[in-house]
Design an enzyme around this catalytic site. Structure first.
Site, short mmCIF file in Angstrom:
data_model
loop_
_atom_site.label_atom_id
_atom_site.label_comp_id
_atom_site.label_asym_id
_atom_site.label_seq_id
_atom_site.Cartn_x
_atom_site.Cartn_y
_atom_site.Cartn_z
N THR A 70 0.66 -1.19 -0.19
CA THR A 70 -0.05 -0.08 -0.07
C THR A 70 1.09 1.17 -0.16
OG1 THR A 70 -1.95 -1.05 0.94
CG2 THR A 70 -1.61 1.24 1.14
N ASN A 138 -5.43 -8.84 -7.74
CA ASN A 138 -5.49 -9.42 -6.51
C ASN A 138 -6.68 -10.37 -6.03
OD1 ASN A 138 -6.35 -6.77 -6.45
ND2 ASN A 138 -7.12 -7.30 -4.47
N CYS A 306 -7.87 -6.06 2.09
CA CYS A 306 -7.60 -4.83 2.57
C CYS A 306 -9.12 -4.02 2.55
CB CYS A 306 -6.81 -4.11 1.72
SG CYS A 306 -5.10 -4.84 1.49
#
Length: 366
Positions: A70, A138, A306
């Site tokens: 990130t 992802n 996330c």
């Protein structure tokens, strides 16, 4: 016995990484100190930098260690201030979307790859673009043709950033061959510790620091380096091996069996990294699938980890033109601890749960 099939969220710590972390922790020292302990820490830091760069085909490139993927993405997008406009693919991670405002979104094909032709049309406007396109998605594992994207971006004088967090350890990641200007990677997806990542960048580019206050990382990222975590990252990346053929074969067999049950393999028509399966059963909601698998001792997810532990509709699946499946997906992801029989156990548990669900649903509808 718990079966862990959520390596795309975080992979268990490899013994090599644990040993390297412990060794660096026991050594102590701040890599910025000039005494003997500090110099030893500095040598360990720079050795790790060389090992990581070598593993991603980045010899001659620059590398800034960060707290994870990130932060690496955020540092890359920080460079967009020198460009006229920003374009991101519809499949990008939330960390990319959160690092920039007013970005133009490049669509995905139905197969889940960025639409290169549409991207080229978006870049026909005046000005220099900053473009972000991930290497492997992802959620779906779908691989983008980054070399083709780089050609289009550089033809317009732009910068191409590539989020390679999910690709690392699952396929060859070659910074030079990809033609990217910057590339984000993270340790905990490959069995390194959590809280460590890196941004690889072309030294011909001028990188502007986002975190200031000290001279660490050549002045590009202030703050004392996490030498133990970085040493573990280097050890993990050196320990990565190609996925065993029997494990890959087991995944293919399970996918075929799932399709017989009416399951949609999301991204199944595109090249994908091994070990990542995004499935959707139109009749069975994600949250119900997760509850069933968790109660059976199997750790999987409904997409990106996330999102603060939330189960939410998949933005990626919606962008692929299947909003009807966006709340029906399940992500199964293998890694260095996975054995071929684990895929079969997953199928046995999932298919039994689906059978029970159908029976209950039929009674409710009767």
């Amino acid at each position: 016995m718990t079966l862990y099939l959520d390596h795309a969220a975080a992979s268990p710590l490899r013994p090599e990484a644990r040993e390297a972390f412990q060794r660096a922790s026991d050594m102590g020292g701040n890599a910025s100190s000039i005494h003997a302990a500090g110099r030893k820490a500095k040598v360990m830091l720079e050795d790790a930098r060389s090992d990581v760069l070598s593993a991603v085909g980045g010899i001659g490139a620059g590398l800034v260690f960060t707290s994870g993927g990130t932060e690496a993405n955020a540092l890359a997008l920080w460079q967009a201030t020198g460009f006229d406009y920003v374009v991101v693919s519809a499949g990008e991670h939330d960390s990319v979307y959160g690092a920039v405002t007013d970005a133009v979104v490049a669509p995905l094909t139905k197969a889940g790859q960025v639409d290169v032709a549409a991207l080229q049309d978006l870049l026909a406007r005046d000005g220099r673009p900053f473009v972000a396109v991930m290497l492997a998605n992802n959620e779906t594992g779908v691989i983008n043709d980054i070399a083709s994207v780089a050609e289009v971006v550089h033809a317009r004088g732009g910068w191409l950033h590539v989020d390679s967090v999910q690709a690392l350890g699952k396929m060859v990641v070659d910074f030079q061959a990809l033609g990217a200007d910057s590339l984000a990677i993270s340790a905990h997806k490959i069995g390194g510790g959590q809280g460590v990542g890196a941004l690889v960048y072309d030294r011909d580019r001028v990188l502007k620091p986002r975190t200031i206050g000290g001279g660490q990382e050549l002045g590009l990222r202030a703050g004392t380096e996490n030498v133990p975590g970085i040493a573990g990252f280097a050890a993990a990346i050196k320990a990565c091996q190609p996925v065993c053929e029997d494990v890959s074969r087991a995944q293919v067999q399970v996918e075929a069996a799932l399709q017989v049950l009416g399951v949609v393999i999301v991204g199944g028509d595109a090249p994908r990294v091994p070990g990542v399966l995004c499935l959707a059963q139109p009749q069975w909601a994600s949250n119900l699938q997760l509850i069933h698998m968790d109660m059976a001792g199997i750790c999987v997810s409904s997409g990106s980890a996330c999102s603060s532990g939330k189960v939410k509709t998949s933005r990626v699946v919606t962008a692929m033109g299947r909003p009807d499946l966006a709340d029906k997906v399940l992500r199964v992801s293998a890694g260095w601890t996975t054995q071929a029989e684990d895929w079969q156990r997953f199928y046995d548990v999932w298919s039994k749960g689906y059978e029970v669900y159908l029976k209950r649903h039929a009674k409710e509808m009767a």
